[in-house]
Scaffold this motif. Structure first.
Motif, PDB file in Angstrom:
ATOM      1  N   ASN A 171     -20.112 -27.629 -34.019  1.00 13.03           N
ATOM      2  CA  ASN A 171     -18.923 -28.118 -34.720  1.00 13.03           C
ATOM      3  C   ASN A 171     -19.159 -28.287 -36.214  1.00 13.03           C
ATOM      4  O   ASN A 171     -18.279 -27.976 -37.020  1.00 13.03           O
ATOM      5  CB  ASN A 171     -18.455 -29.427 -34.092  1.00 13.03           C
ATOM      6  CG  ASN A 171     -17.784 -29.212 -32.756  1.00 13.03           C
ATOM      7  OD1 ASN A 171     -17.296 -28.134 -32.460  1.00 13.03           O
ATOM      8  ND2 ASN A 171     -17.760 -30.244 -31.925  1.00 13.03           N
ATOM      9  N   ALA A 187     -11.002 -33.064 -36.823  1.00 14.65           N
ATOM     10  CA  ALA A 187     -10.383 -32.602 -35.582  1.00 14.65           C
ATOM     11  C   ALA A 187      -9.383 -31.486 -35.860  1.00 14.65           C
ATOM     12  O   ALA A 187      -9.294 -30.505 -35.103  1.00 14.65           O
ATOM     13  CB  ALA A 187      -9.702 -33.771 -34.881  1.00 14.65           C
ATOM     14  N   TYR A 188      -8.623 -31.624 -36.938  1.00 14.81           N
ATOM     15  CA  TYR A 188      -7.655 -30.588 -37.326  1.00 14.81           C
ATOM     16  C   TYR A 188      -8.365 -29.267 -37.601  1.00 14.81           C
ATOM     17  O   TYR A 188      -7.929 -28.197 -37.145  1.00 14.81           O
ATOM     18  CB  TYR A 188      -6.884 -31.045 -38.566  1.00 14.81           C
ATOM     19  CG  TYR A 188      -6.046 -29.962 -39.188  1.00 14.81           C
ATOM     20  CD1 TYR A 188      -4.802 -29.632 -38.654  1.00 14.81           C
ATOM     21  CD2 TYR A 188      -6.509 -29.259 -40.304  1.00 14.81           C
ATOM     22  CE1 TYR A 188      -4.040 -28.622 -39.225  1.00 14.81           C
ATOM     23  CE2 TYR A 188      -5.749 -28.251 -40.872  1.00 14.81           C
ATOM     24  CZ  TYR A 188      -4.512 -27.935 -40.337  1.00 14.81           C
ATOM     25  OH  TYR A 188      -3.770 -26.936 -40.886  1.00 14.81           O
ATOM     26  N   ARG A 224      -9.719 -27.715 -34.322  1.00 17.32           N
ATOM     27  CA  ARG A 224      -8.643 -27.145 -33.516  1.00 17.32           C
ATOM     28  C   ARG A 224      -8.092 -25.875 -34.158  1.00 17.32           C
ATOM     29  O   ARG A 224      -7.725 -24.928 -33.459  1.00 17.32           O
ATOM     30  CB  ARG A 224      -7.532 -28.171 -33.302  1.00 17.32           C
ATOM     31  CG  ARG A 224      -7.939 -29.288 -32.352  1.00 17.32           C
ATOM     32  CD  ARG A 224      -6.835 -30.311 -32.181  1.00 17.32           C
ATOM     33  NE  ARG A 224      -7.281 -31.396 -31.306  1.00 17.32           N
ATOM     34  CZ  ARG A 224      -7.181 -31.390 -29.992  1.00 17.32           C
ATOM     35  NH1 ARG A 224      -6.649 -30.337 -29.387  1.00 17.32           N
ATOM     36  NH2 ARG A 224      -7.600 -32.405 -29.278  1.00 17.32           N
ATOM     37  N   SER A 225      -8.056 -25.837 -35.477  1.00 16.10           N
ATOM     38  CA  SER A 225      -7.546 -24.643 -36.147  1.00 16.10           C
ATOM     39  C   SER A 225      -8.489 -23.463 -35.967  1.00 16.10           C
ATOM     40  O   SER A 225      -8.056 -22.305 -35.962  1.00 16.10           O
ATOM     41  CB  SER A 225      -7.337 -24.924 -37.644  1.00 16.10           C
ATOM     42  OG  SER A 225      -8.579 -25.054 -38.319  1.00 16.10           O
ATOM     43  N   LYS A 235      -9.917 -22.741 -33.312  1.00 17.49           N
ATOM     44  CA  LYS A 235      -9.639 -22.203 -31.977  1.00 17.49           C
ATOM     45  C   LYS A 235      -8.366 -21.367 -31.978  1.00 17.49           C
ATOM     46  O   LYS A 235      -7.925 -20.868 -30.939  1.00 17.49           O
ATOM     47  CB  LYS A 235      -9.497 -23.344 -30.972  1.00 17.49           C
ATOM     48  CG  LYS A 235     -10.771 -24.140 -30.755  1.00 17.49           C
ATOM     49  CD  LYS A 235     -10.540 -25.270 -29.764  1.00 17.49           C
ATOM     50  CE  LYS A 235     -11.798 -26.093 -29.567  1.00 17.49           C
ATOM     51  NZ  LYS A 235     -11.580 -27.221 -28.634  1.00 17.49           N
ATOM     52  N   VAL A 254      -5.307 -22.301 -32.360  1.00 19.34           N
ATOM     53  CA  VAL A 254      -4.194 -22.889 -31.613  1.00 19.34           C
ATOM     54  C   VAL A 254      -2.932 -22.773 -32.453  1.00 19.34           C
ATOM     55  O   VAL A 254      -2.932 -23.091 -33.643  1.00 19.34           O
ATOM     56  CB  VAL A 254      -4.479 -24.374 -31.301  1.00 19.34           C
ATOM     57  CG1 VAL A 254      -3.274 -24.996 -30.614  1.00 19.34           C
ATOM     58  CG2 VAL A 254      -5.714 -24.494 -30.420  1.00 19.34           C
ATOM     59  N   CYS A 307      -0.042 -24.309 -33.699  1.00 20.67           N
ATOM     60  CA  CYS A 307       0.493 -25.661 -33.748  1.00 20.67           C
ATOM     61  C   CYS A 307       2.026 -25.671 -33.692  1.00 20.67           C
ATOM     62  O   CYS A 307       2.636 -26.652 -33.301  1.00 20.67           O
ATOM     63  CB  CYS A 307      -0.014 -26.395 -34.998  1.00 20.67           C
ATOM     64  SG  CYS A 307       0.460 -25.621 -36.545  1.00 20.67           S
ATOM     65  N   PHE A 311      -0.433 -30.276 -30.149  1.00 20.88           N
ATOM     66  CA  PHE A 311      -1.388 -30.036 -31.239  1.00 20.88           C
ATOM     67  C   PHE A 311      -1.526 -31.240 -32.155  1.00 20.88           C
ATOM     68  O   PHE A 311      -2.611 -31.723 -32.422  1.00 20.88           O
ATOM     69  CB  PHE A 311      -0.947 -28.806 -32.054  1.00 20.88           C
ATOM     70  CG  PHE A 311      -1.903 -28.455 -33.160  1.00 20.88           C
ATOM     71  CD1 PHE A 311      -3.018 -27.689 -32.889  1.00 20.88           C
ATOM     72  CD2 PHE A 311      -1.689 -28.895 -34.455  1.00 20.88           C
ATOM     73  CE1 PHE A 311      -3.903 -27.353 -33.900  1.00 20.88           C
ATOM     74  CE2 PHE A 311      -2.573 -28.570 -35.468  1.00 20.88           C
ATOM     75  CZ  PHE A 311      -3.670 -27.784 -35.191  1.00 20.88           C
ATOM     76  N   ASN A 355      -2.648 -34.702 -30.434  1.00 24.25           N
ATOM     77  CA  ASN A 355      -4.011 -34.758 -29.887  1.00 24.25           C
ATOM     78  C   ASN A 355      -5.087 -34.584 -30.942  1.00 24.25           C
ATOM     79  O   ASN A 355      -6.255 -34.441 -30.614  1.00 24.25           O
ATOM     80  CB  ASN A 355      -4.187 -33.671 -28.818  1.00 24.25           C
ATOM     81  CG  ASN A 355      -3.387 -33.964 -27.575  1.00 24.25           C
ATOM     82  OD1 ASN A 355      -3.003 -35.104 -27.343  1.00 24.25           O
ATOM     83  ND2 ASN A 355      -3.102 -32.926 -26.794  1.00 24.25           N
ATOM     84  N   LEU A 356      -4.731 -34.582 -32.205  1.00 21.56           N
ATOM     85  CA  LEU A 356      -5.716 -34.338 -33.261  1.00 21.56           C
ATOM     86  C   LEU A 356      -6.870 -35.309 -33.213  1.00 21.56           C
ATOM     87  O   LEU A 356      -8.026 -34.954 -33.431  1.00 21.56           O
ATOM     88  CB  LEU A 356      -5.052 -34.418 -34.641  1.00 21.56           C
ATOM     89  CG  LEU A 356      -4.346 -33.149 -35.111  1.00 21.56           C
ATOM     90  CD1 LEU A 356      -3.711 -33.384 -36.461  1.00 21.56           C
ATOM     91  CD2 LEU A 356      -5.305 -31.966 -35.171  1.00 21.56           C
TER      92      LEU A 356
END
Length: 219
Positions: free
Chosen positions: A106, A196-197, A200-201, A203, A205, A207, A213, A216-217
């Motif tokens: 990460n 977290a943003y 997730r970005s 991945k 996703v 939004c 999206f 769940n950040l």
């Protein structure tokens, strides 16, 4: 007075430890570097020589220490032949937040995210990997965390250090990049949400069409 070294089998003069601990507060033009929003400190270890000695520059609004957030840090390689001025991240946050290999994975993803978005303002500033000789340390992931947490850096060799004017100019240039990063944070007041943003970005996703999206950040 001397400071006993753990790995080097010798003695390190105490003034060196004191200089590192004071950070950038004693350098020429320290007011220009620190301003009102920045603080600086360093560490050469507690009782024995640190695995990786460091001197950090911290923006109070996004980082108060080397443990969490984004900051500028001088990192000394284990053999002390190289020092990197690095735009880096607090490794302790990742180590405490994520388990196993996820911590290194990460922090690497976040480094890559910023590396592709920030402006390299000098020719000497690169996104190349830094080499602190982490592989020789089997009992700690800290050096590896520093290596993977480096976003951009400027490398200096002990046998070919630039003059003070260049060092200050490089530091101010890197500080400008840190400020650019700060402006782009999703949530400057909550670094966990910002990280977290980013994760997730990476991945990919979507939004716009995923109703979970945004909510769940911080999960």
């Amino acid at each position: 007075m001397y400071y006993k070294g753990r790995r080097y089998g010798g003695l390190v003069q105490q003034p060196l430890v004191s200089i590192i601990k004071k950070g950038l507060t004693q350098i020429e033009n320290s007011e220009l570097v620190l301003g009102e929003r920045y603080s600086s400190k360093g560490s050469a270890g507690m009782g024995e020589w640190a695995t990786i000695p460091w001197i950090g520059l911290f923006d109070h609004e996004i980082s108060m220490s080397a443990k969490k957030g984004f900051d500028l840090v001088y990192l000394f390689s284990a053999d002390l032949k190289t020092v990197y001025l690095s735009l880096n991240q607090g490794w302790n946050f990742y180590q405490n937040k994520y388990s196993g290999k996820s911590a290194l994975e990460n922090i690497t993803k976040v480094s890559e995210y910023w590396r592709s978005r920030l402006t390299r303002t000098t020719d000497s500033m690169t996104g190349d990997s830094i080499d602190l000789h982490a592989s020789q340390f089997k009992n700690t992931k800290l050096p590896r965390g520093y290596e993977q947490g480096s976003i951009l850096n400027i490398e200096y060799r002990r046998d070919n250090l630039p003059d003070n004017v260049t060092l200050i100019s490089d530091l101010l240039a890197m500080r400008t990049v840190l400020e650019e990063l700060k402006r782009q944070l999703f949530s400057p007041d909550d670094l966990e949400i910002s990280i977290a943003y980013i994760l997730r970005s990476t991945k990919k996703v979507d939004c716009k069409f995923n109703p979970n999206f945004w909510t769940n950040l911080s999960a």
